[in-house]
Design a protein around this motif. Structure first.
Motif, PDB file in Angstrom:
ATOM      1  N   ALA A  43     -23.245  23.413  -2.915  1.00  0.00           N
ATOM      2  CA  ALA A  43     -24.184  22.443  -3.500  1.00  0.00           C
ATOM      3  C   ALA A  43     -23.443  21.640  -4.555  1.00  0.00           C
ATOM      4  N   ARG A  44     -23.855  20.373  -4.738  1.00  0.00           N
ATOM      5  CA  ARG A  44     -23.172  19.523  -5.716  1.00  0.00           C
ATOM      6  C   ARG A  44     -24.139  18.518  -6.315  1.00  0.00           C
ATOM      7  N   GLU A  45     -23.964  18.283  -7.600  1.00  0.00           N
ATOM      8  CA  GLU A  45     -24.667  17.196  -8.296  1.00  0.00           C
ATOM      9  C   GLU A  45     -23.615  16.460  -9.122  1.00  0.00           C
ATOM     10  N   THR A  46     -23.810  15.146  -9.292  1.00  0.00           N
ATOM     11  CA  THR A  46     -22.833  14.365 -10.067  1.00  0.00           C
ATOM     12  C   THR A  46     -23.520  13.762 -11.282  1.00  0.00           C
ATOM     13  N   ILE A  47     -22.894  13.935 -12.445  1.00  0.00           N
ATOM     14  CA  ILE A  47     -23.412  13.314 -13.668  1.00  0.00           C
ATOM     15  C   ILE A  47     -22.653  12.002 -13.841  1.00  0.00           C
ATOM     16  N   LYS A  48     -23.377  10.887 -13.802  1.00  0.00           N
ATOM     17  CA  LYS A  48     -22.747   9.557 -13.899  1.00  0.00           C
ATOM     18  C   LYS A  48     -22.125   9.371 -15.280  1.00  0.00           C
ATOM     19  N   SER A  49     -21.063   8.558 -15.308  1.00  0.00           N
ATOM     20  CA  SER A  49     -20.377   8.329 -16.584  1.00  0.00           C
ATOM     21  C   SER A  49     -21.158   7.315 -17.431  1.00  0.00           C
ATOM     22  N   ILE A  50     -20.894   7.356 -18.740  1.00  0.00           N
ATOM     23  CA  ILE A  50     -21.493   6.362 -19.634  1.00  0.00           C
ATOM     24  C   ILE A  50     -20.624   5.108 -19.527  1.00  0.00           C
ATOM     25  N   GLY A  51     -21.215   3.973 -19.211  1.00  0.00           N
ATOM     26  CA  GLY A  51     -20.431   2.725 -19.093  1.00  0.00           C
ATOM     27  C   GLY A  51     -20.192   2.111 -20.469  1.00  0.00           C
ATOM     28  N   LYS A  52     -18.939   1.682 -20.704  1.00  0.00           N
ATOM     29  CA  LYS A  52     -18.625   0.989 -21.957  1.00  0.00           C
ATOM     30  C   LYS A  52     -18.306  -0.448 -21.580  1.00  0.00           C
ATOM     31  N   ASN A  53     -18.951  -1.394 -22.244  1.00  0.00           N
ATOM     32  CA  ASN A  53     -18.786  -2.797 -21.849  1.00  0.00           C
ATOM     33  C   ASN A  53     -17.495  -3.353 -22.428  1.00  0.00           C
ATOM     34  N   VAL A  54     -16.396  -3.275 -21.638  1.00  0.00           N
ATOM     35  CA  VAL A  54     -15.092  -3.717 -22.157  1.00  0.00           C
ATOM     36  C   VAL A  54     -14.903  -5.231 -22.039  1.00  0.00           C
ATOM     37  N   THR A  55     -15.780  -5.887 -21.254  1.00  0.00           N
ATOM     38  CA  THR A  55     -15.602  -7.353 -21.060  1.00  0.00           C
ATOM     39  C   THR A  55     -16.463  -8.165 -22.026  1.00  0.00           C
ATOM     40  N   ALA A  56     -17.104  -7.465 -22.973  1.00  0.00           N
ATOM     41  CA  ALA A  56     -18.021  -8.163 -23.887  1.00  0.00           C
ATOM     42  C   ALA A  56     -17.295  -9.232 -24.707  1.00  0.00           C
ATOM     43  N   LYS A  57     -15.987  -9.033 -25.016  1.00  0.00           N
ATOM     44  CA  LYS A  57     -15.270  -9.967 -25.896  1.00  0.00           C
ATOM     45  C   LYS A  57     -14.781 -11.226 -25.158  1.00  0.00           C
TER      46      LYS A  57
END
Length: 596
Positions: free
Chosen positions: A539-553
């Motif tokens: 069995a498997r579940e995936t915890i999604k990563s927290i996105g960091k907005n690197v293109t904001a600048k």
């Protein structure tokens, strides 16, 4: 000796043992009204809060009957199934027992189990129907139930109310007339049974003894038979709920407290025999069974530097609880801790709570397990308490798991729910008896593994709290068992491993990873939570990563600038995934206990 009566009170949990003991103490004038508190025999805060008796307590009372003074030694026993070994040793030092049954609830599973212990010890049993002042009380129906399920004649069973004091005087007179006096030889060499021991900060280890032959005197030199050590008697006392009463000697047939100035309770093992050092007896008293741990769990301090404090706390707690056994163990996820053996789940809860309260510790407990007997392909056998100790699957010939015989008494309305629950827990039906038209008693053989998690809670919820449950260990049987591991970001978390039946492994694995997904906090990289048997992921579940907005600048400009930043982020996440560590919160370790 003819004026001594030793008796105990046996009943199911919550049938009014401690309240009845209060009334008997008051009626005999053992405690003044000013010193009297409710449940005076329950000395721990946790006992009073939960309304349960954990340690059997004794008290010596005096009563005048027909112008003669009688000595009554009362032993209050616990009612919960986890503490039944306390009951067995209390009954081994009595001649009579009061069988207390609630007038509204009737006979329960624990009552029957304790009565059989009393019958094995050839005790005089006096049936007492308590709580007759309740609106739902039906003493006649309860008397019939006692007759049909236990076989004790209840034509003149005493009807009392421990709360309001109805019938207490008659009860004391019945004890004096029906319970036989102790039989023993006053002139024989000293022979006494230790049936409880605890630690006192001022006097050291104390033993509660029942003198069977001879007597114990102050300054006498005595021999403890299992250790072979000689000690001088420094103090003798009669048990009393408020303060111990000093005495010069404990005579034949009496119960008293012995102080030898020892620093450890292990020197005064419960069930041991004390005799005179100069004129010892040859054979110790037989028939006493030591308490065997039934459930094992790991206890770890949340703050890892508190390991030594936890060791000291367990050593101090063992002074007052001889059933506790522990050994150090390490876990990759939780650090240093102890593998502790308990008598059952309630005992585990009580010990954990006492450690946290009395010693200011913060603890994590791993999922409780039982002892498995593993036979390897080379013919050797190993005993496994901790799932992480299980050898690789290819080396195992078979695994034997311990079974218990469970007896459950329930109203017939809930019979279907209970049979469904028991068959889901791999139970095998052995017996089914109707005690009355609307109460039924079931006997099942159940794997211990299935009852150590949450069986009792499930039983209570599917019967609205009306079913009563008792169990006794039987033999070990071969089962189709596998080790279920949980991997977080590819690494096995040893504290979350459990041993399960192969047919249930997929459902349990799926439930476990789903509940873990809710509990593990999100990281800057993707985290896979997997359940596996050996190397096979089930069995498997995936915890999604927290996105960091690197293109904001980036304001406008060429798309390649944005793409370059996103590629850089992608590389960084890949590197983090390879070396990143996931800190598991405390709730994650409790997820195992919550799976259904």
């Amino acid at each position: 000796m003819q004026k001594i009566r030793n008796f105990s009170i046996i009943a199911h949990i919550d049938h009014g043992k401690s309240t009845l003991a209060d009334r008997l103490i008051q009626e005999c004038g053992g405690v003044s009204d000013r010193e009297m508190v409710s449940q005076i025999m329950d000395t721990m805060d946790i006992e009073k809060e939960r309304g349960i008796t954990i340690k059997a307590q004794s008290v010596r009372l005096e009563y005048i009957y027909n112008q003669e003074k009688y000595i009554l030694n009362l032993i209050d026993t616990p009612g919960h199934v986890d503490f039944s070994y306390e009951v067995s040793r209390s009954l081994s030092s009595c001649e009579g027992a009061l069988l207390v049954v609630d007038a509204s609830q009737g006979v329960e599973a624990q009552t029957i189990a304790n009565v059989y212990i009393a019958l094995d010890n050839n005790l005089e049993i006096i049936p007492v129907i308590n709580k007759i002042d309740l609106p739902a009380a039906d003493p006649l129906r309860v008397a019939e139930e006692i007759e049909s399920s236990i076989g004790i004649d209840c034509t003149d069973a005493l009807q009392v109310s421990a709360k309001s004091g109805i019938g207490i005087k008659d009860l004391i007179e019945r004890i004096i007339t029906q319970v036989p006096p102790p039989s023993g030889d006053e002139n024989a060499p000293t022979k006494a049974l230790i049936y409880d021991s605890w630690f006192d900060n001022y006097l050291g280890a104390l033993a509660l003894v029942r003198v069977i032959d001879g007597k114990i005197s102050l300054n006498q030199e005595v021999l403890i038979m299992s250790t072979g050590k000689r000690h001088e008697v420094l103090g003798l006392y009669y048990p009393h709920p408020v303060q111990k009463i000093k005495t010069q000697s404990i005579e034949c047939g009496e119960i008293g407290i012995l102080s030898l100035g020892l620093k450890s309770v292990t020197d005064m093992a419960v069930g041991d025999t004390i005799t005179d050092a100069k004129n010892p007896i040859q054979q110790p008293i037989e028939g006493f069974m030591p308490a065997k741990p039934f459930v094992f769990a790991g206890l770890y301090p949340i703050e890892t530097d508190k390991f030594e404090e936890l060791r000291d706390a367990l050593n101090k707690l063992r002074l007052n609880d001889s059933a506790l056994s522990f050994e150090p163990e390490t876990s990759i996820a939780l650090g240093f801790g102890f593998r502790v053996g308990f008598l059952g789940l309630l005992h585990m809860e009580v010990v954990k709570e006492r450690l946290e309260r009395e010693f200011n510790l913060m603890l994590i407990a791993t999922a409780p397990t039982v002892i498995y007997e593993v036979e390897l392909t080379d013919g050797s056998k190993v005993m496994v308490q901790n799932p992480s100790e299980l050898p690789p699957e290819q080396r195992i010939a078979n695994i034997k798991e311990p079974y218990v015989r469970a007896s459950i008494i329930t109203p017939t309305d809930y019979l279907g729910n209970i049979i469904t629950l028991l068959s889901n827990r791999r139970g095998i039906q052995e017996k089914m008896d109707y005690l009355s038209p609307n109460r039924v008693m079931l006997e099942y053989a159940l794997p211990s593994n299935e009852i150590v998690m949450d069986f009792y809670d499930k039983l209570k919820s599917c019967t609205k709290g009306y079913a009563s449950f008792d169990y006794e260990p039987i033999e070990s049987r071969v089962g189709d068992l596998v080790k279920l591991d949980v991997r977080v970001a590819g690494e096995v978390v040893d504290a979350l491993s459990i041993i399960v039946d192969r047919s249930k492994s997929y459902e349990k694995g799926k439930a476990l990873v789903e509940s873990m997904k809710e509990l593990v906090p999100r990281q800057l990289f993707e985290v896979a939570i997997q359940a596996s048997i050996g190397n096979k992921i089930i069995a498997r579940e995936t915890i999604k990563s927290i996105g960091k907005n690197v293109t904001a600048k980036c304001y406008g400009g060429d798309i390649t600038r944005k793409r370059k930043l996103l590629e850089k982020q992608k590389e960084g996440k890949k590197r983090m995934k390879a070396i990143g560590k996931v800190e598991l919160p405390q709730e994650a370790f409790l997820a195992v206990l919550k799976i259904d």
